[in-house]
Design an enzyme around this catalytic site. Structure first.
Site, PDB file in Angstrom:
ATOM      1  N   LYS A   1      43.188 102.543  60.387  1.00 20.01           N
ATOM      2  CA  LYS A   1      42.176 103.580  60.155  1.00 20.01           C
ATOM      3  C   LYS A   1      40.771 102.993  60.127  1.00 20.01           C
ATOM      4  CE  LYS A   1      40.434 106.577  56.431  1.00 20.01           C
ATOM      5  NZ  LYS A   1      39.259 105.761  56.058  1.00 20.01           N
ATOM      6  N   ASN A   2      40.564 101.932  59.360  1.00 23.37           N
ATOM      7  CA  ASN A   2      39.221 101.392  59.190  1.00 23.37           C
ATOM      8  C   ASN A   2      38.679 100.778  60.477  1.00 23.37           C
ATOM      9  OD1 ASN A   2      39.221 102.219  56.537  1.00 23.37           O
ATOM     10  ND2 ASN A   2      39.843 100.237  55.719  1.00 23.37           N
TER      11      ASN A   2
ATOM     12  N   ARG B   1      32.853 110.498  55.991  1.00 21.19           N
ATOM     13  CA  ARG B   1      32.045 109.320  55.684  1.00 21.19           C
ATOM     14  C   ARG B   1      31.903 108.422  56.913  1.00 21.19           C
ATOM     15  NH1 ARG B   1      30.178 107.270  51.195  1.00 21.19           N
ATOM     16  NH2 ARG B   1      31.319 108.760  49.925  1.00 21.19           N
TER      17      ARG B   1
ATOM     18  N   ASP C   1      35.773 109.981  49.996  1.00 18.04           N
ATOM     19  CA  ASP C   1      36.501 109.713  48.756  1.00 18.04           C
ATOM     20  C   ASP C   1      35.624 109.873  47.518  1.00 18.04           C
ATOM     21  OD1 ASP C   1      38.911 109.088  49.878  1.00 18.04           O
ATOM     22  OD2 ASP C   1      38.399 107.001  50.183  1.00 18.04           O
TER      23      ASP C   1
ATOM     24  N   MET D   1      34.589  96.717  43.262  1.00 19.07           N
ATOM     25  CA  MET D   1      33.679  97.325  44.219  1.00 19.07           C
ATOM     26  C   MET D   1      33.403  98.815  43.993  1.00 19.07           C
ATOM     27  SD  MET D   1      34.962  95.243  47.608  1.00 19.07           S
ATOM     28  CE  MET D   1      33.742  95.959  48.701  1.00 19.07           C
TER      29      MET D   1
END
Length: 435
Positions: free
Chosen positions: A22-23, A97, A121, A341
């Site tokens: 996905k990323n 996003r 998210d 993070m």
């Protein structure tokens, strides 16, 4: 709002193939805007976020020939640049996003771009500063339109420069690289992210005619070129899915073979699960996880409690912190989970506590998990998925729990995991999708 009804306590068995990453997909698909020539992308994950990005490109005038659900031929030879300033783009881009990733290619090729205030998210603040500051250093100007919640970027020309990123942002690095490939002169990006997905993007751009060196390191040097051409690119297996399946096998005492796991690109992921006591056998590019009655968390050499924390590559990915936390609830021993993070990513633990897990949420970034060693099995409850990764973690918890669980807001899970209910049901799970 759709839901999953999950009947837990079943041992799974069989072979599963991880989806495309996905990323990586959000970066690679955005890069097709850099050329008017055809670009073929293979191993595309058929998930909500990626499909929304493809729809967004089509709305911009990009031709997208979906050969099948995993393969698409893109041709951005007639892009409607003005569409990006429309209300329709702001609405659709604000839902995704990943839409921020089209800014770099648009600046490089068309000298202007628009970034809607991003959605996605609810895991905490995700800054756009790295992207914007990088574009500014290349010679772009930005204006923020407060009443419409979007950034407008423009430039007469992009010019190469040296920049030291304040954080090794994966999306920030990828976006700046895509902007710099057609900038005048040489761009040096220090403290660049070096994740496999950034490496994949750079190698794809080089096949298209870019000149990028330092791939795999934290210093990328980019010599600008006048134009890029077409190429064919195949995406890596999704490392987050691979980690999820390892955790799922351990939690449910299942015997699972992960076929084509992209082992050489997993970094420390297998070792982190081994630290939780999970056995696995790596053969070539496959990972076999045998059924385990119990798994015991290791300690540090001095006997102190194990700490698992996220860190930029080659450290442990933050997207698997939720999975590790859930898997630890049924291990023998204790572990401190430190999510550095994102300040809201651990808030889903209240649902695990309701299921019977012993977890102390120390603060928004840290949780101590006291492994029950299966002495007290988790119990099924009704819960809601707050984000992609927590949603998958809750699904794993539900599959290992006693009784029935209902997971609401599964659109969040669908954003990152393709046909996850069907694929796990083929291994023996009992998951029912309720519209």
């Amino acid at each position: 709002m759709a839901s999953f009804e999950v009947k837990g306590g079943k041992k799974l068995q069989g072979t599963i193939v991880p989806q495309g990453a996905k990323n990586e997909a959000l970066q690679i698909i955005s890069a097709v805007l850099l050329t008017p020539e055809s670009v073929t992308i293979e191993n595309i994950p058929d998930i909500l976020d990626v499909n929304l990005l493809i729809e967004l490109l089509q709305d911009m005038g990009v031709k997208a020939d979906r050969v099948d659900r995993q393969t698409c031929i893109f041709k951005a030879d007639n892009v409607d640049v003005d569409y990006l300033s429309s209300e329709d783009f702001r609405k659709k881009g604000g839902r995704l996003r990943g839409s921020v990733m089209i800014a770099g290619p648009m600046l490089a090729r068309f000298k202007k771009a628009f970034i809607p205030k991003p959605g996605g998210d609810k895991i905490g603040r995700r800054r756009l500063d790295t992207h914007i500051i990088g574009f500014e250093k290349l010679g772009a100007r930005f204006d923020y339109h407060d009443e419409l919640n979007y950034f407008q970027l423009s430039t007469s020309r992009l010019k190469g420069t040296f920049m030291l990123l304040d954080e090794p942002s994966v999306t920030g690095t990828a976006n700046i690289v895509m902007a710099a490939v057609m900038a005048e002169g040489t761009t040096t990006i220090y403290n660049a992210a070096c994740e496999p997905y950034v490496q994949q993007l750079c190698r794809m751009l080089n096949r298209m005619g870019a000149k990028i060196s330092g791939i795999g390191s934290n210093m990328l040097v980019i010599e600008g070129v006048d134009a890029l051409g077409g190429t064919t690119h195949r995406m890596l297996p999704d490392m987050i899915e691979v980690g999820s399946f390892i955790g799922l096998a351990a939690m449910t005492q299942s015997e699972i073979l992960i076929k084509g796991a992209g082992v050489e690109h997993l970094g420390v992921i297998p070792e982190k699960f081994r630290q939780l006591g999970i056995r696995m056998d790596i053969k070539g590019d496959d990972i076999f996880i045998p059924s385990q009655e119990k798994y015991e968390i290791s300690t540090f050499l001095d006997g102190s409690v194990l700490t698992v924390y996220d860190h930029p590559w080659p450290g442990f990915t933050p997207d698997l912190i939720s999975i590790v936390l859930v898997v630890a609830t049924q291990a023998v021993g204790s572990v401190l989970i430190h999510q550095k993070m994102f300040e809201s990513r651990l808030f889903f633990v209240d649902k695990l506590i309701d299921m019977g897990a012993q977890i102390i949420l120390c603060d928004p970034h840290r949780a101590t998990v006291i492994g029950l060693g299966r002495k007290n099995q988790l119990r099924g409850i009704t819960m809601s998925s707050p984000d992609i990764r927590a949603g998958q973690a809750l699904l794993i918890a539900a599959l290992s729990a006693e009784g029935k669980s209902v997971i609401q807001n599964i659109e969040q899970i669908d954003r990152g995991y393709q046909y996850i209910d069907q694929r796990l049901n083929s291994l023996g799970a009992e998951i029912t999708r309720i519209p």
